[in-house]
Design an enzyme around this catalytic site. Structure first.
Site, PDB file in Angstrom:
ATOM      1  N   CYS A  65      -0.015   3.875 -10.457  1.00  0.00           N
ATOM      2  CA  CYS A  65       0.075   4.652  -9.213  1.00  0.00           C
ATOM      3  C   CYS A  65       1.510   4.916  -8.759  1.00  0.00           C
ATOM      4  CB  CYS A  65      -0.703   3.949  -8.101  1.00  0.00           C
ATOM      5  SG  CYS A  65      -0.434   2.166  -8.055  1.00  0.00           S
ATOM      6  N   HIS A  87       1.154   4.506  -1.040  1.00  0.00           N
ATOM      7  CA  HIS A  87       2.399   3.863  -1.461  1.00  0.00           C
ATOM      8  C   HIS A  87       3.564   4.760  -1.047  1.00  0.00           C
ATOM      9  CE1 HIS A  87       0.074   1.002  -3.588  1.00  0.00           C
ATOM     10  NE2 HIS A  87       0.469   1.201  -4.832  1.00  0.00           N
TER      11      HIS A  87
HETATM   12  O1  3JN Z   1      -0.386  -3.159  -7.134  1.00  0.00           O
HETATM   13  C1  3JN Z   1      -0.561  -1.954  -7.061  1.00  0.00           C
HETATM   14  O2  3JN Z   1      -0.338  -1.326  -6.013  1.00  0.00           O
HETATM   15  C2  3JN Z   1      -1.020  -1.198  -8.241  1.00  0.00           C
HETATM   16  C3  3JN Z   1      -1.711  -2.068  -9.208  1.00  0.00           C
HETATM   17  C4  3JN Z   1      -2.031  -1.650 -10.425  1.00  0.00           C
HETATM   18  C5  3JN Z   1      -2.690  -2.513 -11.389  1.00  0.00           C
HETATM   19  C6  3JN Z   1      -3.217  -3.731 -10.990  1.00  0.00           C
HETATM   20  C7  3JN Z   1      -3.810  -4.572 -11.900  1.00  0.00           C
HETATM   21  C8  3JN Z   1      -3.920  -4.212 -13.211  1.00  0.00           C
HETATM   22  C9  3JN Z   1      -2.817  -2.113 -12.730  1.00  0.00           C
HETATM   23  C10 3JN Z   1      -2.293  -0.781 -13.157  1.00  0.00           C
HETATM   24  O3  3JN Z   1      -2.951   0.229 -12.931  1.00  0.00           O
HETATM   25  O4  3JN Z   1      -1.214  -0.733 -13.748  1.00  0.00           O
HETATM   26  C11 3JN Z   1      -3.420  -2.981 -13.645  1.00  0.00           C
HETATM   27  C12 3JN Z   1      -3.503  -2.654 -15.084  1.00  0.00           C
HETATM   28  O5  3JN Z   1      -4.235  -1.740 -15.462  1.00  0.00           O
HETATM   29  O6  3JN Z   1      -2.832  -3.339 -15.840  1.00  0.00           O
END
Ligand code: 3JN
Length: 343
Positions: A132, A249
């Site tokens: 994101c 965000h």
């Molecule tokens: O913390 C955030 O605001 C975004 C989090 C993204 C996220 C959280 C846990 C696992 C991801 C991601 O989309 O990169 C993942 C993941 O897919 O590894």
């Protein structure tokens, strides 16, 4: 992808915060869905969701569930993606995966449609949706590529919904308790021994720390930006911070160019860039903020100003809904690319 009147679209992780928004984004964007197949773990199977005003029942994911699926939108975590993406591809679907499972694999396109739509067409069955924080950074920075980007410094202010619905509920609980309340056990990261209150607080940690002193979220910003822009050596300096915001965000971004650049040049390019809304009239207190972006698919940019000490650097503030442009909306835009060319 063969061109059809309507497509069979599966959503894996349909009951999650992003999965629900994938279904909403399909509806909002008028994607030609002939059949929607919401899928989830057996635990969530049977949940009733709504699509175009009609109830749809969530099925348990299984190999058979992908039979006849044209496009499968995945948002059930990296482990589920590793398990089910090959199964869906084998069944003939193109998978658009919102997890980090495949993002850095060389033969998997990592796509922000406003930035590198062409890359999507080189897929071998899987297309990755970026993180994101990376998506909104790319939407705001890519239109400036012809000015010769040399370096990006980005500090994020990330909403708790990036950690899932549980984190949203936890923050609301903490806020209700007031400033002397107990910390929940979620922040800074689920399943970490040490926890801090999130309400009335700011935590310089998103996801876990790596050996180099940066967090996983910070390194995603570096590695994914380089891949999307096709600039493998681009200098990206990230700091990812969690703030007590529910949705949206924000990012303070400094971009250094190869030559001297004015704020007007940057504002002009961003004013014409797809997916960008420039909100930049500070005297009237008009600038982007998360509650402006929440519930929309746009990326908002403001506070565009030249650096005080370096005429090659411009600073700006970039905001988007992390669950929409940062996830579900971007995934549906990628699906649109696939059907536009019938590939
Ligand atoms: O913390 C955030 O605001 C975004 C989090 C993204 C996220 C959280 C846990 C696992 C991801 C991601 O989309 O990169 C993942 C993941 O897919 O590894």
């Amino acid at each position: 992808m063969p061109q059809r009147e309507g497509y069979t679209v599966a959503v894996l992780g349909a009951t999650g915060a992003v999965g629900r928004r994938m279904i909403w984004s399909l509806e909002q964007r008028g994607f030609p869905v002939r059949e929607l197949r919401p899928l989830a773990s057996p635990r969530s199977a049977g949940t009733e969701l709504s699509f175009r005003g009609q109830p749809v029942r969530v099925e348990a994911v299984s190999p058979e569930a992908f039979a006849g699926v044209d496009i499968a939108l995945f948002s059930a975590g990296a482990t589920a993606s590793k398990t089910w993406a090959p199964v869906a591809v084998e069944a003939g679907a193109v998978v658009i995966d919102n997890s980090s499972a495949y993002r850095m694999e060389p033969d998997v396109p990592l796509v922000v449609p406003e930035v590198n739509a062409e890359a999507a067409y080189a897929h071998h069955g899987i297309i990755a949706n970026p993180n994101c924080s990376t998506i909104q950074l790319m939407v705001a920075v890519a239109p400036l590529r012809d000015l010769g980007i040399e370096r990006i410094i980005v500090t994020t202010y990330q909403a708790v919904s990036g950690m899932g619905q549980k984190a949203v509920d936890a923050l609301l609980d903490e806020v209700a308790q007031g400033p002397d309340g107990e910390a929940t056990t979620l922040f800074p990261v689920v399943a970490q021994a040490q926890h801090h209150p999130m309400a009335f607080n700011v935590l310089p940690q998103c996801d876990v720390f790596l050996d180099n002193g940066y967090t996983k979220e910070e390194m995603k910003l570096v590695n994914e930006s380089r891949k999307i822009l096709g600039m493998p050596d681009l200098a990206v300096t990230p700091t990812a911070v969690r703030v007590p915001v529910l949705y949206g965000h924000s990012e303070a971004v400094s971009v250094t160019f190869a030559r001297s650049v004015t704020a007007e040049e940057v504002r002009d390019r961003l004013g014409r860039a797809p997916g960008v809304v420039v909100v930049d009239d500070p005297e009237r207190a008009l600038y982007p903020h998360p509650r402006m972006a929440a519930g929309t698919g746009e990326t908002y940019v403001g506070r565009i100003r030249r650096d005080l000490f370096d005429e090659r650097t411009v600073n700006m503030f970039v905001v988007a809904d992390n669950l929409l442009k940062g996830a579900a909306w971007n995934a549906v835009q990628i699906a649109e690319l696939l059907i536009q060319r019938g590939r």
